[in-house]
Design an enzyme around this catalytic site. Structure first.
Site, short mmCIF file in Angstrom:
data_model
loop_
_atom_site.label_atom_id
_atom_site.label_comp_id
_atom_site.label_asym_id
_atom_site.label_seq_id
_atom_site.Cartn_x
_atom_site.Cartn_y
_atom_site.Cartn_z
N GLY A 115 8.51 -31.23 -14.39
CA GLY A 115 8.50 -32.51 -13.77
C GLY A 115 8.43 -32.13 -12.54
O GLY A 115 9.40 -32.55 -11.54
N CYS A 116 7.33 -31.46 -12.19
CA CYS A 116 7.36 -30.39 -10.76
C CYS A 116 6.39 -30.75 -10.12
O CYS A 116 5.38 -32.19 -10.27
CB CYS A 116 6.93 -28.90 -11.38
SG CYS A 116 5.62 -29.14 -11.51
N GLY A 117 6.48 -31.54 -8.36
CA GLY A 117 5.70 -31.55 -7.76
C GLY A 117 5.18 -30.59 -7.14
O GLY A 117 3.97 -30.33 -7.38
N CYS A 119 4.97 -27.44 -7.61
CA CYS A 119 5.19 -25.76 -7.60
C CYS A 119 4.68 -24.26 -7.25
O CYS A 119 3.04 -24.37 -6.81
CB CYS A 119 4.30 -25.87 -9.03
SG CYS A 119 5.22 -27.47 -10.29
N HIS A 187 1.75 -33.94 -15.81
CA HIS A 187 -0.18 -34.10 -15.23
C HIS A 187 -0.09 -32.61 -15.90
O HIS A 187 -1.63 -33.02 -16.08
CB HIS A 187 0.74 -32.69 -13.88
CG HIS A 187 1.74 -33.00 -12.79
ND1 HIS A 187 3.42 -32.19 -12.94
CD2 HIS A 187 2.02 -33.83 -11.83
CE1 HIS A 187 4.07 -33.35 -12.46
NE2 HIS A 187 3.41 -33.61 -11.50
#
Length: 276
Positions: A115-117, A119, A187
């Site tokens: 769920g990263c943005g 990273c 992503h």
């Protein structure tokens, strides 16, 4: 390409206690796998991300392009996935010497999460790139878009078993869905389908992306970086994603369902054949 060992299954069976209308039943259930995958460029470890262990070479190619590590698929020399002796999944990507030098200068040491943005990015410039604006691109009939959304559900093989993974599809306006890739991370799913398009010899100027997730800024960034001109998301966009889509020339669609959608940026590529 051949792999050193078989890639693990994308789901596994677990025993659960299912409650329904006051009754409890002990049953078997399928859950999605999520494993660490290491991307290694020219022998140099770059990033470890959690991903569904399928289509890993597609993931590596898509990531390499969508993150701007290379500018063209021609700068990717080789891709090979393997399972190391310790069970770690690894994809080894060979890129040209000039692009490796640029990558090393970034001095990034990232640990990705599903769920990263941002990273592992060390600076704002690393995290929020401004890809070149796109022009031209597809013209998509509303009926065609809604047909793709309806058909995508049955093409999500892992999600049909587990109910917990995202999908990204590559769609041609005249002939529908051509490629679908799935992953626990939105992503990753998009990167996988980008890589699949490249490996199939596709041209990003002649199709468009549909994703089953929200349209966050990094999804817009990835689509534009590879030359995509239309992105349709089942869920909502963020304000940042809308601003990026506006400045980049991307047609951004959210809340895309079988019978509805909302256009947030550059609506001219969507052709409405019905007033209802």
């Amino acid at each position: 390409m051949s792999e050193a060992r078989a890639v693990p299954a994308t789901s596994c069976e677990v025993t659960v206690h299912r409650w329904r209308d006051g009754d409890i039943e002990r049953v078997a259930d399928q859950v999605a796998e999520e494993l660490p995958v290491s991307l290694v460029f020219n022998g140099v470890p770059h990033v470890v991300m959690l991903a569904t262990p399928a289509n890993l070479e597609d993931l590596a190619i898509g990531f390499t392009l969508s993150e701007g590590i290379v500018d063209s698929p021609k700068e990717i020399v080789s891709v090979e996935s393997a399972t190391r002796d310790d069970g770690t999944l690894e994809v080894r990507i060979g890129i040209t010497a000039s692009k490796l030098s640029e990558l090393l200068r970034r001095q990034r040491n990232m640990t990705g999460r599903t769920g990263c943005g941002l990273c592992g990015a060390q600076t704002v410039e690393d995290a929020i790139r401004s890809p070149a604006p796109v022009q031209g691109g597809v013209s998509v009939d509303v009926t065609s878009l809604h047909d793709a959304l309806r058909n995508l559900r049955d093409r999500q093989e892992i999600n049909l078993r587990t109910g917990s993974v995202h999908a990204a599809a590559w769609v041609m306006p005249e002939s529908g869905i051509k490629l679908v890739r799935e992953d626990v991370g939105r992503h990753n799913a998009l990167d996988k389908v980008i890589g699949a398009v490249v490996r199939a010899g596709g041209d990003f100027n002649y199709g468009y992306f549909v994703v089953t997730s929200r349209a966050s800024y990094e999804m817009v960034q990835k689509a534009v970086t590879v030359g995509g001109t239309l992105l349709a998301a089942v869920s909502a966009p963020t304000a940042f994603a809308i601003r990026m889509a506006e400045s980049a020339g991307l047609t951004l669609i959210g809340f895309a369902r079988e019978h509805q959608h909302v256009v947030y940026a550059h609506p001219s590529r969507l052709l409405c054949t019905s007033t209802t």
